[in-house]
Scaffold this active site. Structure first.
Site, mmCIF file in Angstrom:
data_model
loop_
_atom_site.group_PDB
_atom_site.id
_atom_site.type_symbol
_atom_site.label_atom_id
_atom_site.label_comp_id
_atom_site.label_asym_id
_atom_site.label_seq_id
_atom_site.Cartn_x
_atom_site.Cartn_y
_atom_site.Cartn_z
ATOM 1 N N GLU A 1 -6.273 -6.030 7.999
ATOM 2 C CA GLU A 1 -6.216 -5.673 9.424
ATOM 3 C C GLU A 1 -4.915 -4.937 9.719
ATOM 4 O OE1 GLU A 1 -7.004 -9.484 11.552
ATOM 5 O OE2 GLU A 1 -8.980 -8.603 11.859
ATOM 6 N N CYS B 1 -10.293 -11.539 20.062
ATOM 7 C CA CYS B 1 -9.010 -11.132 20.624
ATOM 8 C C CYS B 1 -9.103 -9.845 21.432
ATOM 9 C CB CYS B 1 -7.984 -10.960 19.501
ATOM 10 S SG CYS B 1 -8.606 -9.998 18.114
#
Lengths: 644, 644
Positions: free
Chosen positions: B311, B405
């Site tokens: 990520e 998120c």
């Protein structure tokens, strides 16, 4: 032999190459690769594994793949011994054979891992545990060694093992109706049948072919049984039978899917069974599978298998370059399959792909010095992207691999490469690959010598001198490669007009000793475009000349190869460089790249909206098959940006 | 406030946008996204988790990330309530606040997972278990809700929690010298300090910043302790502290590495601590990190983080398009960081990147209807390649994610987007983003209204009418974006010559009510080139007009977008289409592609060496930020092949 067989390959034992392209590679294979691979097998425990002395806690636990590596090495050594007798090598093989024979169990079973490591798990996980795959490679080795030396020891061992396998597997009461997750046994059993004349081995091969993918799926019941025992061990989680080409019966398969090497070996086995049994129902699927892989899933190098994740196929036209897997073994398998299809049909399209894979995606798998190997053969290398990569996708060739299938595979292919050169039938001989050397043809019931003189693949002129025992009428079929748009043909100095039909120009006459055929294949520099659906190659072309695909290397062209823009094909000039990479024709041209000055410096913006200047640069392309032989771990690129 | 602070942002509470670009997005955010996200939180158990009623075996086990989603949703709702009071929404937040408050433990600790699921593991794995990250988001929510409503309940809860954290962590005897694996607490504590005036929260933020990456590495001891207890649970295996930006002290960091969102939040915290403490030693690393990310590791969309695997960041200039991760949260974080750097320095380069990320890589994260979200924001989409992808890299926006998120992150940003428009200081006001609306400036000790009238980003003309309470001398700094090569400026109809220095044209005068400034930013169609080391973009350009990056979509241009070759920028014409995608200017031109006829049919060869014909085609590019809002799951492409 089935009715629709067109050709038999002229065996490599009747083809002696003395050309500057293959002969040095065969010498290196013999003198360096074979001893090196033996040493690697020895060092890693693969040879000693057959002593069955391993005990828990000891190093070098025999791996489920290991037997296959030794089998392939024996096969490669046998081919070499056949054409280049070598007492030392033969003694080495004899020693290995003795060890292998000693590992055979009283019931005929023969597998180091499942004899000493997990004996309770014999035949428990055909999907993943490779027993029949290992058996197949040992059988191929046994047949090759028998044919090379006449020694029957290993052949007899493998016959006993094949008989045991024939007892375990089949449709009779108490037999397992399984087949191997990694195909190989099918084609090996056909070889065993050919070597022994025992029909039961062919029948067993046919059983494995026919049973594959039928309902109920064998692997489902197997997986359930494994689960009950808590024995799941390797990665396959069940469900995707296409990984093993077991998602449907082979006669219903029309798309190449799953693991690329397994697919190739299966199709070889299907072609072999079709040929030997005359089962014509296997040909339509083979033709469909062929069309699918060559029209939608094959790299321009003859590489196949786009993804390292499944070591295989992804989706149509998905041919990423930097992350291409293109396992050496898969291209070797494609050559095997193409060769079989060529004998069955006599059509040039099979020879075209065979040549493409052989001269590009296969040969790139071994270094010029014969000591190092690529497992994956990507079409672009970018050093920073390869950092920390697994050994099988490293940007540099390696001496060996934990899973060492590729090195002996390429060794056996190079040792026997002569068999791809010519075919023969009752009334015809065909030349598929052009290479300088002597061929002994058996055609129309007679022997006929064929001497080829050529600098192929560096030059398209081939002189062929025929020496039949006595004047004999037959057709000489000369392959006009798909890449060749223009050719000239003459017999004894007189031009002959012959169209290329099905990829071959045919001359039928009563050949006399001394007849000379001259073929000149125009060999301009070409630029291949890929289908627009190959999204990675849009706006790019691959340089090709003759059978060779070219690439740019950092050593000649500096960094950031993707930023180079090349001119049309006609601007490229081939230049033979005797001292470069064993002697190769490079392709040279003036090209462009964005001015490095416009982008120099670490404080340079990442993006700019004023067009940057272009500068002229010289580019030098080298054959893809020799890339990475100078400074390894540098940039390489096949698909080049073309001025539009 | 530190000495080198140049500006304070004009808070969003003093910026009312009524433009056609942001105002509809804020309305959708308020009316659709906030209720949708609440419902998703409720449905998935995130709200009820605070009841602490979960027991082993029950569904919806509180996940270690969950508290943060609720914290971000509260923050987003608070921003919306501040500008658009809504009793129903406020009651909803009050109910959630009551639940959160009820989950606080007697010692102040507050975390649903580590209270009901694994209470014995509190603070045991700072590297991976996100407790301080969750705390930070709840603190941000608490501060925002307090500022929106004056209600102290959640603020007091989070103060108690902060005080508890301050007892647990620090350099005193018995304290843990740790810091969170996922940065966030640092910037949150600064917000808590600003809201409460309690210096200890700032000190704690500084402690977390200062302690990070020091020797001996906290995470090593922590990992060893975990191992002894058999508690290793998540993916991080130890070793690469760069994942958490903990590989060296923050003041020695000069390359952006590791997880992109964590990096952005850390740099925000560093900028905040620098600003509030006057610690000038934090500024040089921030400037170096900024230069590194924007010059070597940022997509043209303002997306960051090339790889889904970490990520985060990979290596310099490695910006793959189809597999770009570009997490929505990372671009949100880049906006946060850029905004802070802009206040600290007043330099346009920060505003340029802030605008780039905001109008492109952030906005693409949410659908025009406000109901669906991208986690990853790639710069190319190819449907077949995305099949079977994980939810966070899907080619279509999704309603929610297991790790959710991004949706509340974009909601809080859009709800407060007004704060990015202007800044103010004692003697100057700056306009960073142009958008129609009313701003209340506090400058030179007085209030001054600023009414902007503009169709930005569709048009570069901006009319600004100033209404100071009384005539006041100050500098009006107007941002001249990096993409703008030519602009014209006038005051009360009279041309003003002002150079753009540091990204701003400055007019100093005694402003009177009714003074009118007109700024016209030339907004031609541009084509961005990427640095040649961005190997993926060689031979390609990205269309840009004003702050917007454009892309081609299959809906307008058919399939195989990579095969389209576009003309130079000047050939493109912007055309405003009121009814398309909420009203956008598209870019149109005549272009080329390879003749589909040349390649039609399944029996077409994969490669050809005769150059294929080209056909003229019309192309229509749409802003990247609205892609995927028509037929989802189709092709999209930012970097386009340009005729060379």
């Amino acid at each position: 032999m089935a009715a629709d067989c067109v050709f038999s390959a002229v065996p490599f034992t009747r083809v002696a190459l003395d050309d500057p392209f293959w002969a040095p590679r065969q010498a290196v294979n013999r003198e360096v690769t074979l001893p090196t691979e033996y040493e690697q097998c020895r060092k890693t425990g693969r040879i000693d594994a057959f002593k069955l002395a391993w005990k828990p806690g000891m190093p070098n636990e025999p791996h489920i793949f290991w037997d296959s590596d030794v089998g392939k090495w024996i096969e490669a050594a046998a081919y070499s011994l056949k054409t280049h007798p070598d007492r030392k090598l033969e003694r080495l093989v004899d020693d290995v054979v003795a060890l292998v024979a000693g590992a055979q169990q009283p019931d005929g079973y023969l597998n180091t891992h499942f004899t000493v490591v997990e004996p309770e798990k014999r035949w428990a996980n055909l999907a993943e545990w490779h027993e029949l795959y290992c058996a197949g490679h040992l059988m191929e080795g046994a047949v090759a060694y028998f044919e090379a030396t006449g020694k029957r020891a290993l052949l007899d061992v493998m016959r006993r093992y094949a008989d045991h396998i024939g007892q375990v597997f089949g449709r009779g009461p108490g037999q397992k109706r399984g087949y191997c997750g990694h195909e190989e046994i099918e084609l090996a059993l056909v070889k065993l049948y050919r070597a022994t004349g025992e029909r039961r081995y062919l029948d067993l091969a046919k059983y494995f072919i026919d049973e594959r993918g039928t309902e109920p799926p064998y692997f489902v019941a197997e997986a359930e049984a494994l689960k009950r025992k808590g024995w799941r061990k390797y990665g396959w989680g069940g469900g995707e039978y296409s990984v093993f080409q077991a998602h449907k019966p082979v006669r219903e398969q029309d798309e190449v899917v799953g693991h690329a090497v397994r697919a190739m070996y299966l199709y070889c086995g299907m072609a072999d069974v079709a040929r030997e049994t005359g089962d014509a129902t296997l040909l339509p699927p083979l033709r469909k599978l062929w069309a699918h892989v060559t029209r939608k899933r094959m790299y321009v190098t003859g590489g196949i298998g786009s993804s390292r994740h499944n070591e295989g196929f992804t989706f149509d036209y998905d041919l990423p370059n930097e992350t291409a897997y293109c396992e050496t073994c898969a291209s070797v398998g494609l050559v095997f399959w193409a060769h079989r299809m060529l004998q069955l049909t006599g059509r040039g399209e099979y020879a075209d792909v065979m040549e493409r894979a052989l001269y590009n995606g296969v040969l790139s798998g071994v270094s010029l010095d014969g000591r190092r190997f690529f497992y994956a053969n990507p079409l672009a290398a970018y050093p920073a992207a390869g950092k920390g990569a697994a050994e099988n996708v490293a940007a540099e060739r390696r001496e060996w691999f934990g899973c060492a299938c590729c090195p002996p595979n390429i060794a056996r292919l190079i040792a026997s490469v002569g068999q791809y050169v010519c075919s023969e039938s009752d009334d015809a001989a065909a030349v598929h690959l052009y290479a300088q050397g002597d061929v002994e043809l058996h055609v129309a019931g007679r022997r006929a010598g064929l001497r080829m003189t050529t600098r192929y693949p560096w030059d398209g002129a081939v002189r062929m001198r025929l020496t039949p025992e006595r004047p004999t009428a037959f057709t000489l079929a000369l392959r006009i490669p798909g890449w060749c748009a223009k050719f000239a043909l003459s017999v004894n100095g007189k031009a002959v007009r012959a169209a290329a039909r099905g990829g071959y120009a045919r001359i039928r006459r009563r050949w006399q000793a001394g007849d000379t055929v001259k073929l000149v294949l125009a060999m301009p520099v070409l630029q291949a475009e890929a289908n627009p659906r190959v999204r990675m190659d849009c706006g790019r072309v691959a340089l090709q000349r003759g059978p060779l695909v070219y690439c740019l290397e950092q050593a000649d062209n500096g960094r950031e190869l993707r930023d180079i823009t090349i001119p049309p094909a006609s601007a490229f000039k081939p230049v033979f460089r005797k001292n470069l990479l064993g002697g190769v024709a490079v392709l040279r041209a003036r090209a462009w790249r964005r001015s490095p000055r416009d982008w120099a410096g670490d404080d340079q913006a990442l993006y700019r909206t004023t067009p940057s200047a272009r500068v002229r640069v010289s580019v030098t392309a080298v054959p893809y098959c020799v890339w990475g032989n100078r400074a390894p771990g540098r940039e390489m690129l096949v698909w080049l940006s073309r001025r539009q």
